[in-house]
Design an enzyme around this catalytic site. Structure first.
Site, short mmCIF file in Angstrom:
data_model
loop_
_atom_site.label_atom_id
_atom_site.label_comp_id
_atom_site.label_asym_id
_atom_site.label_seq_id
_atom_site.Cartn_x
_atom_site.Cartn_y
_atom_site.Cartn_z
N ASN A 191 0.80 -1.22 0.00
CA ASN A 191 0.00 0.00 0.00
C ASN A 191 0.83 1.27 0.00
O ASN A 191 0.48 2.27 -0.64
CB ASN A 191 -0.94 0.01 1.22
CG ASN A 191 -2.00 -1.07 1.13
OD1 ASN A 191 -2.44 -1.42 0.04
ND2 ASN A 191 -2.41 -1.61 2.27
N ARG A 192 1.96 1.24 0.72
CA ARG A 192 2.80 2.45 0.82
C ARG A 192 3.47 2.81 -0.50
O ARG A 192 3.98 3.91 -0.66
CB ARG A 192 3.84 2.26 1.92
CG ARG A 192 3.26 2.32 3.32
CD ARG A 192 4.27 1.99 4.38
NE ARG A 192 4.64 0.57 4.34
CZ ARG A 192 5.44 -0.01 5.23
NH1 ARG A 192 5.95 0.70 6.21
NH2 ARG A 192 5.71 -1.29 5.13
N MET A 193 3.47 1.88 -1.44
CA MET A 193 4.08 2.16 -2.74
C MET A 193 3.10 2.85 -3.69
O MET A 193 3.48 3.26 -4.79
CB MET A 193 4.58 0.85 -3.37
CG MET A 193 5.74 0.26 -2.61
SD MET A 193 6.34 -1.29 -3.32
CE MET A 193 7.84 -1.55 -2.38
#
Length: 214
Positions: free
Chosen positions: A17-19
């Site tokens: 998700n952080r990407m």
């Protein structure tokens, strides 16, 4: 270099998700090659007896990188790392020996580092051996907990830290060797009693310690 009594479980189910990308985390390229490819090279280079990738998010895309010669398992619900390891162990029912936990998004891990870790674990007949690192900026990482004798006593995830634990500089890399039977016993006691309501593999370290292991 050969480890005939070691099986590697590679956790590669996450979304990343952080990407901010729809691409599965382990398929993001480093030098034009998916990150997972480097981790698979590590297990081949060490001649580890068995390698079990645990896939999840868009697993059919990730499967293409693995190829046809390697069996994998799918974590249908992403309920944490302990649940992912349980999935991986389902393909290792008859295996007896050391279980090495790796992550599909750790492409810079060196073969020499894993070799030293495995040799230390096996030589000392340990229940679990954790690869840790000390850093001046530990924010975001799980912290290594030690007792008054400096023995490893647990791992606390960053979101579950108290103010004292937040100052600890030694952090968990996630790379862990387990004696299979010790891992199985500890996994049975892991509960989703943390803030994210997930089953953390790191909880097994405290469980093993409290039962006189490590």
């Amino acid at each position: 270099m050969s480890y005939k009594n070691v099986a590697a479980i590679i956790l590669a189910a996450g979304k990343g998700n952080r990407m901010k990308s729809g691409l599965p985390k382990v398929l993001h390229p480093i030098c034009a090659r998916p990150m997972l490819g480097y981790v698979l090279d590590l297990t081949r280079g060490l001649k580890i007896a068995r390698t079990v990738p645990v896939l999840g998010y868009k697993y059919k895309e990730v499967q293409k990188i693995i190829g046809e010669g390697l069996k994998f398992v799918v974590q249908r619900k992403l309920q944490g790392t302990a649940d992912a390891v349980r999935c991986g162990l389902s393909l290792l029912g008859n295996f007896k020996g050391t279980i090495l936990i790796l992550y599909g998004d750790a492409p810079l891990l060196k073969k020499e580092t894993l070799d030293k870790l495995l040799k230390h674990h096996i030589k000392n007949n340990l229940d679990a051996t954790v690869l840790s690192v000390k850093t001046d900026n530990p924010a975001g990482y799980g912290r290594i907990l030690r007792d008054k004798y400096s023995n490893l006593s647990g791992i606390r995830e960053d979101k579950d830290l108290d103010d004292f634990e937040r100052e600890i500089k030694e952090v968990n890399t996630g790379i862990i060797c387990f004696k299979k039977e010790s891992l199985l016993k500890a996994l049975r006691k892991v509960k989703a009693n943390n803030r994210k309501k997930e089953y953390y593999l790191t909880d097994t370290i405290g469980i093993i310690y409290k039962n006189g292991g490590l």
